[in-house]
Design an enzyme around this catalytic site. Structure first.
Site, short mmCIF file in Angstrom:
data_model
loop_
_atom_site.label_atom_id
_atom_site.label_comp_id
_atom_site.label_asym_id
_atom_site.label_seq_id
_atom_site.Cartn_x
_atom_site.Cartn_y
_atom_site.Cartn_z
N THR A 84 7.86 11.05 -2.38
CA THR A 84 6.45 10.75 -2.59
C THR A 84 6.25 9.81 -3.77
O THR A 84 7.08 9.75 -4.68
CB THR A 84 5.67 12.06 -2.85
OG1 THR A 84 4.33 11.78 -3.21
CG2 THR A 84 6.31 12.87 -3.97
N ASP A 85 5.11 9.12 -3.77
CA ASP A 85 4.76 8.29 -4.93
C ASP A 85 4.32 9.11 -6.13
O ASP A 85 4.26 8.61 -7.25
CB ASP A 85 3.66 7.27 -4.55
CG ASP A 85 2.37 7.90 -4.05
OD1 ASP A 85 2.29 9.15 -3.96
OD2 ASP A 85 1.44 7.14 -3.72
N GLU A 86 4.04 10.40 -5.93
CA GLU A 86 3.53 11.22 -7.03
C GLU A 86 4.56 11.45 -8.12
O GLU A 86 4.21 11.84 -9.24
CB GLU A 86 3.01 12.56 -6.49
CG GLU A 86 1.85 12.37 -5.52
CD GLU A 86 1.10 13.66 -5.22
OE1 GLU A 86 1.01 14.51 -6.12
OE2 GLU A 86 0.61 13.78 -4.09
N TYR A 98 4.29 20.32 -8.06
CA TYR A 98 4.76 19.69 -6.82
C TYR A 98 5.53 18.41 -7.12
O TYR A 98 6.68 18.25 -6.68
CB TYR A 98 3.58 19.39 -5.89
CG TYR A 98 3.92 18.35 -4.84
CD1 TYR A 98 4.93 18.59 -3.92
CD2 TYR A 98 3.24 17.13 -4.79
CE1 TYR A 98 5.27 17.63 -2.96
CE2 TYR A 98 3.57 16.17 -3.84
CZ TYR A 98 4.58 16.42 -2.93
OH TYR A 98 4.92 15.48 -1.99
N LYS A 148 9.56 17.44 -6.56
CA LYS A 148 10.03 16.32 -5.75
C LYS A 148 10.85 15.34 -6.59
O LYS A 148 11.85 14.79 -6.11
CB LYS A 148 8.85 15.60 -5.10
CG LYS A 148 8.22 16.36 -3.96
CD LYS A 148 9.17 16.60 -2.79
CE LYS A 148 9.49 15.32 -2.04
NZ LYS A 148 10.34 15.60 -0.83
#
Length: 354
Positions: A135-137, A161, A165
């Protein structure tokens, strides 16, 4: 018959990928490994019932014995790792599941694949790939004028989260550099499209709008995300799997930066057009609620590397993709009703309580 192994293939992105993959002529069979948590839904894959190319195993990626058995039996030429706990709000209320699945699960899968890879012949090793979907997060939050995330952006995760990741990304990188495992990592922006579990923004707004419920928008609604149609994401993953360079990461984005409020307004306008209310607009149901803790202000993906090196770019604009999405939900209300369980209703009530 050749196989690929897909983890999390009954979840939103994973299931779309499995359906997309098997729609191709001559595609490898898919060994689909999913624990079937609340967000895993076999009804999404109902069209594959009786298709010998789809082999489903209800297994946990933390179960090393199950993974070893599947790898030994089917000898996949690639492993695509979609399985993850992915909802930021849930990670704030209960981070333990995110640590277990995203970190321990990824580690367990990597260990199983490392042992499997070590026993392959030279030709099989040369062809094998482990593709990790992230993810970009993991890159943290951007200011209004900051440049978009690139593959070289430093990690700065801000939620349980995104931290979990980020840890999984680092493990995948380490297994390439330490053990020579031929890995590929993709970091995608916010996905949307068919079969999206209605806890995320777009399906939640559609579901609440049609049921006459408030449309809860966090804070001032000006948090910015880049939006990627899930079908485009699937095509990007196919390209990375086919032609990506082992050890490399590739950002996958839609070039669609939108505020949350813009997204909700566009959704309401589409619903006003496609399924109008008896009176008024769906915009009348918008309700601003208290912002969530640590809410990142802006994410934005620079997907230029993927276009330059592999020739990929999204086929859908935000407008065409969102129209397809709304039309899908309007014509699949029975799917939505099936997945909205009592537990889900209790979760939404707790999360968005004013």
């Amino acid at each position: 018959m050749s196989h690929i192994l897909v983890t999390g293939g009954a979840g939103f992105i994973g299931a779309n990928f499995v359906l997309n993959w098997l729609a191709q002529a001559g595609a490898d069979s898919v060994v689909n490994v999913d624990k079937l948590t609340y967000a895993g839904n076999l009804k999404t894959l109902a069209s594959l019932d009786g298709d010998a190319r789809h082999i489903f195993s209800r297994s946990d990626i933390c179960d090393r014995a199950a993974l070893d058995s599947l790898l030994k039996q089917y000898r996949p030429r690639a492993v695509l790792h979609f399985a993850a706990e992915s909802h930021v709000d849930r990670s704030i209320h209960g981070p333990a599941d995110f640590i277990e699945t995203n970190i321990v699960g990824t580690f367990t899968l990597l260990e199983a694949v490392r042992a499997y890879y070590a026993d392959l012949g030279d030709a099989e090793k040369a062809a094998f790939r482990f593709l990790h979907v992230s993810t970009d997060e993991v890159f943290g939050s951007l200011g209004p004028t900051d440049p978009q995330f690139t593959e070289a952006t430093a990690y700065a995760p801000n939620s349980p989260y995104s931290a979990s990741k980020a840890a999984s990304d680092h493990l995948v990188r380490a297994y390439h550099h330490t053990y020579g495992l031929p890995v590929l990592t993709t970091n995608c922006s916010n996905n949307y499209g068919p079969y999206h579990f209605p806890e995320k923004l777009i399906p939640l707004m559609i579901t609440n709008a049609l049921n006459g419920k408030p449309l809860p928008v966090y804070g001032d609604g000006l948090n910015v995300r880049d939006w990627l149609y899930v079908g485009d994401h699937c095509s990007a993953i196919r390209e990375v799997l086919a032609r990506g360079v082992p050890g490399e990461t590739y950002n996958v984005g839609g070039w669609n930066e939108k505020t949350n409020l813009d997204v909700v307004h566009t959704l309401c306008d589409l619903l006003d057009e496609l399924q109008p209310k008896a009176a008024g607009s769906y915009r009348d149901q918008i309700a601003f609620v208290k912002d969530r803790p640590g809410h990142d202000r802006r994410y934005a993906i620079d997907a230029g590397k993927l276009e330059r090196e592999l020739g990929w770019k999204p086929a859908e604009t935000f407008e065409t993709g969102l129209r397809k999405t709304v039309q899908w939900y309007l014509s699949h209300q029975s799917w939505v009703e099936d997945v909205i369980s009592g537990d889900y209703r209790n979760w939404v009530a707790k999360q968005y309580a004013a």
